[in-house]
Every structure is written in structure tokens, then in C-alpha cells.
Motif scaffolding. Structure first.
Motif, PDB file in Angstrom:
ATOM      1  N   LEU A  25      28.215  55.512  43.665  1.00 16.44           N
ATOM      2  CA  LEU A  25      27.928  56.436  42.568  1.00 16.44           C
ATOM      3  C   LEU A  25      26.647  57.225  42.842  1.00 16.44           C
ATOM      4  N   TYR A  26      25.643  56.559  43.407  1.00 18.88           N
ATOM      5  CA  TYR A  26      24.381  57.225  43.729  1.00 18.88           C
ATOM      6  C   TYR A  26      24.598  58.327  44.766  1.00 18.88           C
ATOM      7  N   SER A  27      25.444  58.055  45.731  1.00 21.93           N
ATOM      8  CA  SER A  27      25.739  59.061  46.748  1.00 21.93           C
ATOM      9  C   SER A  27      26.580  60.197  46.193  1.00 21.93           C
ATOM     10  N   ILE A  28      27.594  59.859  45.393  1.00 23.80           N
ATOM     11  CA  ILE A  28      28.473  60.876  44.817  1.00 23.80           C
ATOM     12  C   ILE A  28      27.676  61.893  43.994  1.00 23.80           C
ATOM     13  N   GLU A  29      26.668  61.398  43.282  1.00 20.82           N
ATOM     14  CA  GLU A  29      25.851  62.290  42.455  1.00 20.82           C
ATOM     15  C   GLU A  29      24.718  62.955  43.246  1.00 20.82           C
ATOM     16  N   ASN A  30      24.751  62.772  44.569  1.00 23.47           N
ATOM     17  CA  ASN A  30      23.784  63.417  45.453  1.00 23.47           C
ATOM     18  C   ASN A  30      22.358  62.933  45.178  1.00 23.47           C
ATOM     19  N   PHE A  31      22.212  61.629  45.049  1.00 27.36           N
ATOM     20  CA  PHE A  31      20.910  60.973  44.913  1.00 27.36           C
ATOM     21  C   PHE A  31      20.079  61.595  43.771  1.00 27.36           C
ATOM     22  N   PRO A  32      20.547  61.445  42.546  1.00 23.75           N
ATOM     23  CA  PRO A  32      19.890  62.121  41.412  1.00 23.75           C
ATOM     24  C   PRO A  32      18.523  61.534  41.076  1.00 23.75           C
ATOM     25  N   SER A  33      17.673  62.359  40.480  1.00 26.33           N
ATOM     26  CA  SER A  33      16.389  61.897  39.961  1.00 26.33           C
ATOM     27  C   SER A  33      16.630  61.108  38.685  1.00 26.33           C
ATOM     28  N   PRO A  34      15.699  60.200  38.336  1.00 24.90           N
ATOM     29  CA  PRO A  34      15.885  59.392  37.121  1.00 24.90           C
ATOM     30  C   PRO A  34      16.080  60.265  35.882  1.00 24.90           C
ATOM     31  N   SER A  35      17.203  60.104  35.243  1.00 28.28           N
ATOM     32  CA  SER A  35      17.526  60.872  34.043  1.00 28.28           C
ATOM     33  C   SER A  35      18.692  60.200  33.334  1.00 28.28           C
ATOM     34  N   TRP A  36      18.652  60.219  32.008  1.00 28.33           N
ATOM     35  CA  TRP A  36      19.736  59.614  31.238  1.00 28.33           C
ATOM     36  C   TRP A  36      21.032  60.409  31.373  1.00 28.33           C
ATOM     37  N   SER A  37      20.922  61.666  31.801  1.00 26.35           N
ATOM     38  CA  SER A  37      22.126  62.468  31.999  1.00 26.35           C
ATOM     39  C   SER A  37      22.889  62.073  33.262  1.00 26.35           C
ATOM     40  N   SER A  38      22.255  61.285  34.118  1.00 32.58           N
ATOM     41  CA  SER A  38      22.891  60.852  35.362  1.00 32.58           C
ATOM     42  C   SER A  38      23.791  59.641  35.116  1.00 32.58           C
ATOM     43  N   SER A  39      25.010  59.719  35.626  1.00 28.59           N
ATOM     44  CA  SER A  39      25.938  58.590  35.493  1.00 28.59           C
ATOM     45  C   SER A  39      25.407  57.352  36.215  1.00 28.59           C
ATOM     46  N   PHE A  40      24.724  57.568  37.321  1.00 29.16           N
ATOM     47  CA  PHE A  40      24.195  56.436  38.084  1.00 29.16           C
ATOM     48  C   PHE A  40      23.193  55.637  37.273  1.00 29.16           C
ATOM     49  N   TYR A  41      22.264  56.310  36.631  1.00 27.39           N
ATOM     50  CA  TYR A  41      21.232  55.582  35.885  1.00 27.39           C
ATOM     51  C   TYR A  41      21.791  54.968  34.606  1.00 27.39           C
ATOM     52  N   ARG A  94      42.686  59.333  22.157  1.00 27.24           N
ATOM     53  CA  ARG A  94      41.678  58.884  21.181  1.00 27.24           C
ATOM     54  C   ARG A  94      41.371  57.420  21.478  1.00 27.24           C
ATOM     55  N   ALA A  95      40.592  57.170  22.507  1.00 24.57           N
ATOM     56  CA  ALA A  95      40.377  55.802  22.979  1.00 24.57           C
ATOM     57  C   ALA A  95      38.910  55.402  23.015  1.00 24.57           C
ATOM     58  N   TRP A  96      37.989  56.340  22.729  1.00 18.72           N
ATOM     59  CA  TRP A  96      36.569  56.048  22.875  1.00 18.72           C
ATOM     60  C   TRP A  96      35.836  56.256  21.557  1.00 18.72           C
ATOM     61  N   LEU A  97      34.974  55.315  21.239  1.00 22.70           N
ATOM     62  CA  LEU A  97      34.091  55.427  20.087  1.00 22.70           C
ATOM     63  C   LEU A  97      32.682  55.746  20.576  1.00 22.70           C
ATOM     64  N   ASP A  98      32.056  56.714  19.957  1.00 22.05           N
ATOM     65  CA  ASP A  98      30.679  57.078  20.310  1.00 22.05           C
ATOM     66  C   ASP A  98      29.711  56.277  19.449  1.00 22.05           C
ATOM     67  N   ILE A  99      28.889  55.465  20.109  1.00 22.42           N
ATOM     68  CA  ILE A  99      27.880  54.664  19.423  1.00 22.42           C
ATOM     69  C   ILE A  99      26.528  55.064  20.001  1.00 22.42           C
ATOM     70  N   GLY A 100      25.840  55.960  19.307  1.00 18.81           N
ATOM     71  CA  GLY A 100      24.575  56.470  19.813  1.00 18.81           C
ATOM     72  C   GLY A 100      24.807  57.199  21.123  1.00 18.81           C
ATOM     73  N   PRO A 101      24.025  56.875  22.151  1.00 19.16           N
ATOM     74  CA  PRO A 101      24.197  57.550  23.446  1.00 19.16           C
ATOM     75  C   PRO A 101      25.312  56.948  24.301  1.00 19.16           C
ATOM     76  N   PHE A 102      25.957  55.900  23.804  1.00 19.43           N
ATOM     77  CA  PHE A 102      26.979  55.206  24.581  1.00 19.43           C
ATOM     78  C   PHE A 102      28.373  55.536  24.069  1.00 19.43           C
ATOM     79  N   ARG A 103      29.334  55.456  24.977  1.00 19.46           N
ATOM     80  CA  ARG A 103      30.744  55.603  24.625  1.00 19.46           C
ATOM     81  C   ARG A 103      31.432  54.276  24.878  1.00 19.46           C
ATOM     82  N   PHE A 104      32.139  53.792  23.879  1.00 22.63           N
ATOM     83  CA  PHE A 104      32.692  52.444  23.865  1.00 22.63           C
ATOM     84  C   PHE A 104      34.204  52.533  23.778  1.00 22.63           C
TER      85      PHE A 104
END
Length: 411
Positions: A25-41, A94-104
């Protein structure tokens, strides 16, 4: 008597799969900087949750899971029902519930709960395969989450409940019940490629050979009935394909048969995945050098098609090594299931292994163009909080049964 230690090899194998998934995942995202928008982090946070859930569920007594199985199953079904009506639609489901910043995704946890409830139901001392009420009970336990998943318009996830045939077969289900759906599905698919007459002739020839060589000219009436049934199924398959499947489902199958019919639309995923796998060659492009993923040619590169990044950067040798590691992990699950000295642990372990195996088979086949694109992730490689945590929870439950094996062996 003290509880046994958990199986550290299972932890180690799961940890290796998680580490490979994070590195990919880190490689796929091209070694992203720390950010909550990054799937890796975000996945790093989910990994911490996975470790905590695994350890806590391991420490909980196995009998507790047994007593709570039906209650948790009911709560899971209620959660799926609520999700079907209140969740926002994502990719048509319709399979995901949004709980704050997370998807469940409740459906992922329902797989574990269904495997647990089914194990509790099957291990009853008075369970009998011949009893109609017991067969209805099995159908109800499996059928309810399937219907709720279909209500969420998530056909791919509904397909994965076929994995529960694994513990059923281990507990004495006839092989015909397992093999017949595969046979019917295969014939239905072939009916889209070849004319009805050719398939009917092949079915007739196979029936004649089995009658003469295998059954030694016995059960003629049964053979004629079986061949007639398969003829009818071949005729019915085309009708079901045209009138029952939704347009997007038919499109997925048509793209599987010929991605070039819509190379810039529905066939884009399949074609780009093939390019990525081919580009990997024998030894791969090297870690961090996979251009198909980094240049965003592959949609859903971090979820459903994460396997493409692995194949492109590590090649066939890397892919085979990964599949062997995953196979060792699945083998260890069934090994622990056999060693639990508990029917519930045995059946639950095979159920968990069945779900993870089916995810692996469907995802890899989907990426390689051997199966329609149905949105099934490869757990511990594809990004996904719910799927990772649910699988970790299942590992912890199996470990809890495994730790109590001495109490059952000597008690």
C-alpha cells in the motif's frame, strides 16, 4: 489446569501478510507523506486496532463466545438491516456506515458471526443431517445474512457465504451438495460461450460414460433424470441471464468474456490489470517502480486491485511466494481448528478459513481476468478497515478455543 499458550506461528504468518500489505500500500500510494488523507496511514491505525482486537478476543474464554454466539448473530443481522436503509450508496451498494472519519462495513463482521453461530448450531448433541428442522436451521442461519447483503445491493459479498460449505462438508455434508452448485454455475457460464446444442451433447456423452464406466450400468432412471435436469438447466440459464441479472451484472460478465468490447469503459479495469501483471514479468519492476499503479491507470488500486501492485513490482516469483505464504496461513487455521479438541472450534476454524480462501480465490481470479469484477478485496493485502479487523477478530476467537484444548482433553 492452566490454559495453553496461543499458537505463535499463526500470529507470525498473519503478521507477515499484514506487513506485506502495508508495504504494498505504501508503494502503491507512491510513498506518501504523513496525512490522514492517505490510505496507508489510515491502514496503520486499522492495523493497531487489529492487533488489539486479536489479543483481546484471544484472552476471552472460548465458552463465552459459545454462549454469546446467537445474541451476537442477532445484533449483527440488525446492524446489516439498519445499514441497508440508512447508509449512503457507494458504488451502487448500501453497505458502509460512516462513523466520524471511519467507514464501517457490518457485513464483514457478520461473516465471522455467521461462522460462529453455524458452528454452535452444528455441534449440538442431537443434530441430525436427516432431520428437516435441522436442515431448515442451517438454511436460515446462512440465508438471512445473504438476503440482507442482497438488500444492501452487494452481490459480491453475498457470494462469499458459499465459503460456509467448507465447515458443512467437514461435518458430513454430502459432496454432491458442494459439487452440484459448481457444476450448475460452470454450465451456466459455458452457455454464454457455446451454443446449447454442443453443451447438451457434452452432458449426454458424460452421462453415458458415467453410466457405463463408473456405475456399471446401474441407476438408468436416475441417469436419465439427471441428464434431463441438466438439459433444462442449460435452457433456463440463458433466460435467467437475460431477465434476472441486472444490466451492470451482465456487463461484468460480457467484459470478462471480451474486455475489448469496451476498452475505455467497463473493460478498462480488466485490461489495465492484465498490463500490470504482464509488466511484472518473472522478477518484477522492483519495489516502488510499478507505473500502472502510480500513474493511476488502475482504478481501486489500493482496494480491489491491490494485487496488481504486488504482481507488477515483484513479478511472478513474488506473487507465487505470496500465495504460498497465504496458503501456509490458511493451512495453519485449519490445523488449529483440528487441534482445538472442540467441535465449535473445529467448525469455526474451517468457516473462517473458508471465507479467507474464497476472498483470495475470487480476488486473484478477478484481477487475472478469470472472474467478473465483483468488488471482493484480498484481506490483508487490499486496503480495508472492516475486513482486516473482522479477520483479526476471527483469528482471536479461534485462538481462544485453541488455548482451552487441554481443559477439554483432560477435563
Amino acid at each position: 489446569m492452566r490454559l495453553s499458550a496461543p499458537d505463535w506461528m499463526l500470529y507470525a504468518l498473519a503478521g507477515l501478510l499484514v506487513a506485506i500489505g502495508l508495504a504494498n500500500l505504501y508503494s502503491i500510494e507512491n510513498f506518501p507523506s504523513p496525512s490522514w488523507s492517505s490510505s496507508f496511514y489510515r491502514q496503520l491505525v486499522w492495523t493497531g486496532v487489529c492487533i488489539a482486537v486479536t489479543l483481546i478476543s484471544t484472552l476471552i474464554a472460548g465458552q463465552t463466545w459459545r454462549y454469546l454466539a446467537y445474541l451476537l448473530y442477532g445484533l449483527g443481522a440488525i446492524g446489516m438491516l439498519i445499514t441497508a436503509f440508512v447508509a449512503r450508496e457507494v458504488n451502487g451498494a448500501r453497505a458502509w456506515l460512516d462513523i466520524g472519519p471511519f467507514r464501517f462495513q457490518p457485513a464483514e463482521f457478520m461473516k465471522v458471526l455467521t461462522a460462529l453461530a453455524l458452528a454452535v448450531f452444528l455441534q449440538r448433541y442431537d443434530f441430525d443431517w436427516k432431520r428437516f428442522s435441522d436442515r431448515v436451521g442451517i438454511g436460515g442461519l446462512i440465508g438471512l445474512p445473504v438476503l440482507l447483503t442482497l438488500l444492501q445491493k452487494d452481490t459480491g459479498t453475498a457470494l462469499t457465504y458459499g465459503a460456509l460449505l467448507v465447515p458443512l462438508y467437514r461435518w458430513g455434508l454430502s459432496g454432491w451438495v458442494v459439487g452440484l452448485p459448481l457444476l450448475l454455475g460452470g454450465l451456466a457460464f459455458l452457455s454464454l460461450i457455446w451454443p446449447w446444442f454442443y453443451l447438451a451433447a457434452a452432458v449426454t456423452a458424460a452421462g453415458a460414460l458415467s453410466y457405463g464406466l463408473i456405475f456399471r450400468r446401474k441407476y438408468l432412471g436416475l441417469h436419465l433424470l439427471g441428464v434431463s435436469f441438466l438439459w433444462g438447466w442449460l435452457a433456463l440459464s440463458s433466460f435467467l441471464y437475460r431477465h434476472i441479472l441486472a444490466p451492470h451484472q451482465r456487463q461484468r460478465i460480457e467484459v470478462l468474456l471480451d474486455p475489448q468490447r469496451d476498452p475505455l469503459g467497463a473493460g478498462w479495469n480488466a485490461l489495465q490489470a492484465r498490463i500490470a501483471i504482464t509488466a511484472g514479468g518473472l522478477t518484477g519492476q522492483g519495489y516502488g517502480q510499478g507505473l500502472q499503479s502510480k500513474l493511476n491507470f488502475i482504478p481501486k488500486k489500493h482496494t480491489d486491485f491491490a494485487f496488481c501492485g504486488l504482481a507488477e513490482e515483484w513479478g511472478w516469483l513474488g506473487v507465487v511466494s505470496y500465495l504460498l505464504l497465504y496458503g501456509a496461513f490458511l493451512w495453519r487455521l485449519t490445523y488449529l481448528a483440528e487441534k482445538t479438541q472442540s467441535p465449535i472450534g473445529l467448525l469455526f476454524g474451517y468457516g473462517l478459513a473458508g471465507f479467507l480462501s474464497l476472498h483470495l480465490l475470487i480476488n486473484v481470479a478477478m484481477v487475472m481476468g478469470l472472474f467478473p469484477v465483483v468488488g471482493i478485496p484480498l484481506i490483508f493485502l487490499s486496503y480495508g478497515g472492516s475486513s482486516w479487523v473482522a479477520a483479526s477478530w476471527g483469528i482471536g476467537i479461534l485462538q481462544s478455543f485453541y488455548r482451552e484444548r487441554r481443559l477439554r482433553l483432560f477435563g
